[in-house]
Design an enzyme around this catalytic site. Structure first.
Site, PDB file in Angstrom:
ATOM      1  N   GLU A   1      11.478 -17.973  24.690  1.00  0.00           N
ATOM      2  CA  GLU A   1      10.409 -17.264  24.216  1.00  0.00           C
ATOM      3  C   GLU A   1      10.611 -16.857  22.527  1.00  0.00           C
ATOM      4  O   GLU A   1      10.068 -17.503  21.744  1.00  0.00           O
ATOM      5  CB  GLU A   1      10.688 -15.854  24.468  1.00  0.00           C
ATOM      6  CG  GLU A   1      10.580 -15.330  26.004  1.00  0.00           C
ATOM      7  CD  GLU A   1      10.899 -13.992  26.732  1.00  0.00           C
ATOM      8  OE1 GLU A   1       9.905 -13.766  26.380  1.00  0.00           O
ATOM      9  OE2 GLU A   1      11.770 -14.125  26.980  1.00  0.00           O
TER      10      GLU A   1
ATOM     11  N   ASP B   1      13.012 -10.669  33.683  1.00  0.00           N
ATOM     12  CA  ASP B   1      12.503  -9.491  34.171  1.00  0.00           C
ATOM     13  C   ASP B   1      11.704 -10.117  34.584  1.00  0.00           C
ATOM     14  O   ASP B   1      11.091 -10.673  34.168  1.00  0.00           O
ATOM     15  CB  ASP B   1      12.774  -8.073  33.230  1.00  0.00           C
ATOM     16  CG  ASP B   1      12.418  -9.311  31.632  1.00  0.00           C
ATOM     17  OD1 ASP B   1      11.524  -9.678  31.189  1.00  0.00           O
ATOM     18  OD2 ASP B   1      13.023  -7.981  30.668  1.00  0.00           O
TER      19      ASP B   1
ATOM     20  N   TYR C   1      21.630  -9.062  28.699  1.00  0.00           N
ATOM     21  CA  TYR C   1      20.658  -8.615  28.535  1.00  0.00           C
ATOM     22  C   TYR C   1      20.427  -7.268  28.007  1.00  0.00           C
ATOM     23  O   TYR C   1      21.011  -6.189  28.588  1.00  0.00           O
ATOM     24  CB  TYR C   1      19.670  -9.507  29.620  1.00  0.00           C
ATOM     25  CG  TYR C   1      17.986  -9.211  30.040  1.00  0.00           C
ATOM     26  CD1 TYR C   1      17.396 -10.075  28.196  1.00  0.00           C
ATOM     27  CD2 TYR C   1      17.495  -8.474  30.464  1.00  0.00           C
ATOM     28  CE1 TYR C   1      16.363  -9.639  27.775  1.00  0.00           C
ATOM     29  CE2 TYR C   1      15.747  -8.713  30.002  1.00  0.00           C
ATOM     30  CZ  TYR C   1      15.263  -8.651  28.576  1.00  0.00           C
ATOM     31  OH  TYR C   1      14.103  -9.170  28.800  1.00  0.00           O
TER      32      TYR C   1
ATOM     33  N   ARG D   1      17.660  -5.870  28.975  1.00  0.00           N
ATOM     34  CA  ARG D   1      16.621  -4.005  29.158  1.00  0.00           C
ATOM     35  C   ARG D   1      16.787  -4.370  30.783  1.00  0.00           C
ATOM     36  O   ARG D   1      17.361  -5.228  31.930  1.00  0.00           O
ATOM     37  CB  ARG D   1      15.343  -5.191  29.820  1.00  0.00           C
ATOM     38  CG  ARG D   1      14.677  -4.900  28.030  1.00  0.00           C
ATOM     39  CD  ARG D   1      13.043  -5.462  27.757  1.00  0.00           C
ATOM     40  NE  ARG D   1      12.699  -5.235  26.275  1.00  0.00           N
ATOM     41  CZ  ARG D   1      12.612  -5.948  25.400  1.00  0.00           C
ATOM     42  NH1 ARG D   1      13.340  -7.009  25.903  1.00  0.00           N
ATOM     43  NH2 ARG D   1      11.975  -5.931  24.213  1.00  0.00           N
TER      44      ARG D   1
END
Length: 741
Positions: A9, A84, A298, A300
């Site tokens: 990303e 996720d 990570y 989240r």
């Protein structure tokens, strides 16, 4: 030679991952989502199947073309967005746009950006997870249906630019209900008593706890006088000493919600700010010769699970740096709530051996604070409990009982490292049971019970987590949206609903009672989890939702009252005696006469602690500060939409003169003056009047005073719990109390 393409990303991730791989691996970034539902239409069929139409996000066309071009030239493609549901959806959409050029793609994911994690992911690629994608897709369609269908009704009935959200509106309801709970609150009087006591060589203070073996409850001045008179003739005797050893257990490592809460409490970070910094720490920080290094896993997640390798590394560090007595015999295990997100670990340092001090020189101040917090919390979670010795003195005086308490750390355990849980020790004097204590004075104080506290960002996130509404990735966005829509504002860390927010909430609760029900929203989150686990069909979940939603929507369109004419009040217009109405303008709510345009009376208003409207006459409130240099009219003080003061001519619109509000403090960098400004979110700051030539700015109110230590031209006014109000130098560590200066 085979060539590989890894699509992530963020460009920052590319810098971090490149160090681990050979040149046959190409890396490209999608810069987040590349496809979404169209912005100007619903983009979802409503025939019961809810088939979405996805389009390339405007501005992402060149990125898509580049990915397609590179995909056609490589043998194998690895899709590696975040681990996720949102990341799975990004991977899915990338696959959809490149499959004609190259269908040899697979999904990889890693919870931390380290060489071992990335290589392990490349050795264990998998197919795209349709269940995870469908869960995210169902959430996106649910939110689109709610926003796209309800928002136009609010535009029609209240004002343009408003929005409704499936979880956002429920969060707003929590804030509004808390405010109304405060309105209903009736304070009750009570009195507290403290006794100043003394022996031959020591003194102490005790609190009244019981009267005639019942909890002390003194509710008026007459009762207080009687108690004080009675005590003057009584002997104070230390009748018993209670000592208990208590174990204080460390907390588990951070999950998303607890990190947001602690960062808000400790550093006053918003949830959005915390997540931005955490994202940067996860993707990697430039560290000189070492290149870009990822520092945390990570961010989240709602799991407190920790990898064995990380535990072992932490335990080794604890034994070597603190001593074996600080390390438990067995690794500590923490239990996560049952969730589809448990594939992730807790938020922890990628390498526990990378201490905050070793990276401090590479990190901006806020990044260092957050990394230090994460590192300390994780390391403390792997340590032994602290042992606290609690001592209570029970002191009798006639039929009253008094107590004073002390706490000492017998063994610090995890408190040795986690500054977030430092315990302030209180020591009691060395006196024995049966000692008579001389009464030096009684202090009684009248108090009143306080209304329930408003939510802060930290407590709202905690409440949403407890109720099961929203998910780790949504908390920050929910609060940001409520602030951006002017449904709430923030003051002294409290989230307070505006008149607009309360009006919109009332309309939604009345006309969409199921949608605004907390239990229904929590149940919908559970159903999305079940979709991710493959235990629910996503289209059936949407059909069940739509059946109730469309029925409420039809009734709301027909029956929701319009507030454009104004919300009713019991107040009368002082000019024509007609009813005053609450109206909503671009600068907020105001009162206006119901006989407009025949009567043009308007005024500002606020509410008292009981929720009753208090009129603020705009003419009386007008603060004249000088004469307009353009037309000689009155120069008055006003506020911008975001809260900063400015000066304007009272003859507007005939005269349009305005000027920034000056603090009269010279800029320390140039010959300008420091003037008041505000951010888009309404936070006040002070900047040079010569901007953009001079970019000096500060969050704190400037004082025209030279620092006696380093000679800096200005001081800054600050406030903290420890120091109270004080002024501090912006360049060195000098500070002085305002009370002393």
């Amino acid at each position: 030679m085979s060539t590989y393409l890894i699509i992530v990303e963020s460009p920052t991730k590319i810098k971090t991952i490149k160090k681990f791989l050979s040149k046959e691996y190409k890396l490209e970034a999608s810069l987040g989502h590349i496809r979404d539902l169209p912005s100007k239409e619903l983009g979802v069929t409503e025939n019961g199947n809810f088939i979405p139409t996805y389009v390339i996000i405007p501005g992402k066309e060149k990125i898509v073309a580049k990915l397609q071009k590179i995909a056609s030239k490589v043998d194998t493609i690895y899709l590696a967005p975040d681990p996720d549901r949102e990341g799975e959806a990004i991977a899915w959409h990338i696959a959809e746009v490149i499959k004609e050029q190259n269908s040899n793609f697979s999904r990889i994911q890693f919870n931390e950006i380290t060489k071992s994690a990335v290589l392990a992911a490349l050795q264990n690629p998998r197919a795209l997870d349709e269940k995870l994608f469908n869960s995210q897709q169902a959430r996106r369609i649910l939110d689109r249906l709610v926003g796209y269908k309800i928002s136009p009704i609010l535009w029609q009935k209240v004002k343009r630019g408003l929005s409704a959200g499936r979880v956002q509106s429920v969060a707003l309801r929590l804030l509004v209900e808390k405010e109304r709970e405060r309105y209903r609150f009736k304070p009750e009087e009570y009195w507290i008593f403290k006794a100043a006591l003394q022996t031959e060589d020591t003194s102490l203070e005790a609190n009244l706890t019981k009267i005639k073996n019942k909890k002390a409850k003194i509710t008026n001045a007459d009762q207080a006088k009687k108690v004080e008179k009675y005590l003057q003739s009584q002997n104070f005797i230390l009748t018993s000493i209670e000592q208990k050893e208590q174990k204080k257990q460390p907390k588990p490592p951070f999950i998303t919600s607890t990190l947001q809460q602690e960062a808000n409490i400790r550093f006053n970070f918003t949830a959005a700010r915390t997540m931005r910094i955490a994202q940067s720490l996860y993707e990697g920080i430039e560290m000189g010769e070492k290149g870009t290094v990822a520092l945390i896993t990570y961010m989240r997640t709602d799991s407190v699970r920790v990898a064995k390798q990380a535990q072992d590394s932490a335990r080794k560090w604890i034994k070597e740096n603190l001593g074996p007595e600080f390390c438990p015999l067995k690794p500590k295990q923490y239990k996560s709530k049952s969730s589809a997100q448990d594939a992730h670990e807790a938020i922890r340092p990628v390498d526990p051996l990378i201490t905050p001090e070793t990276v401090k020189s590479y990190l901006p101040a806020d990044h260092f604070k957050l990394y230090k917090l994460i590192w300390e919390r994780f390391m403390a979670s792997q340590m032994v409990p602290a042992i606290i010795l609690s001592t209570t003195f029970n002191i009798e005086a006639g039929y009253t009982l008094w107590q004073t308490k002390g706490e000492q750390i017998k063994f610090p355990g995890f408190l040795k490292i986690y500054s977030g849980n430092q315990l302030k020790e209180t020591f009691l004097p060395d006196i024995s049971q049966g000692t008579y204590l001389e009464l030096k004075g009684i202090h009684s104080e009248q108090k009143f019970t306080q209304p329930p506290s408003r939510y802060s960002e930290a407590t709202l996130v905690k409440k949403m987590e407890e109720l099961g509404i929203g998910r780790p990735s949504t908390y920050a966005t929910i609060i940001s949206t409520l602030l951006d829509r002017k449904y709430i504002y923030q003051e002294n860390k409290q989230l307070i609903p505006t008149e607009l927010g309360m009006a919109v909430c009332d309309l939604l609760v009345e006309h969409f009672p199921i949608l605004l029900d907390v239990n229904f929203t929590a149940q919908m989150e559970q159903e999305l989890d079940l979709i991710a686990l493959g235990q629910k069909d996503w289209q059936k979940v949407l059909r069940d939702f739509a059946q109730q939603f469309y029925s409420s929507l039809k009734q709301a369109q027909a029956n929701m009252p319009s507030l454009k004419a104004g919300g009713t009040t019991s107040l009368k217009c002082p000019e024509c005696k007609a009813q005053l109405l609450i109206k909503f303008g671009k600068h907020g709510a105001f009162l206006a006469c119901s006989q407009y345009p025949d009567c043009k009376y308007t005024t500002n208003f606020s509410r008292d602690e009981n929720g009753q409207i208090i009129i603020v006459n705009s003419q009386e409130a007008k603060k004249v500060v000088g004469t307009c240099p353009k037309c000689n009219g009155e120069l008055v003080e006003k506020k911008t939409r975001t809260g900063a003061r400015f000066l304007a001519c009272s003859n507007y619109p005939k005269c349009n003169y305005t000027a920034s509000y000056s603090t009269k403090v010279p800029c320390p960098k140039c010959n300008g003056e420091l003037v008041e400004k505000s951010t888009k979110r309404g936070k006040i700051f002070y900047a040079c009047s010569n901007y953009p030539q001079c970019k000096f700015a500060t969050w704190y109110y400037p004082i025209d005073q030279q620092c006696p230590q380093c000679g800096t031209k200005i001081m800054l006014k600050k406030k903290s719990k420890a120091r109270g109000e004080y002024i501090a130098c912006p360049e060195c560590n000098y500070w002085e109390s305002i009370n002393e200066s």
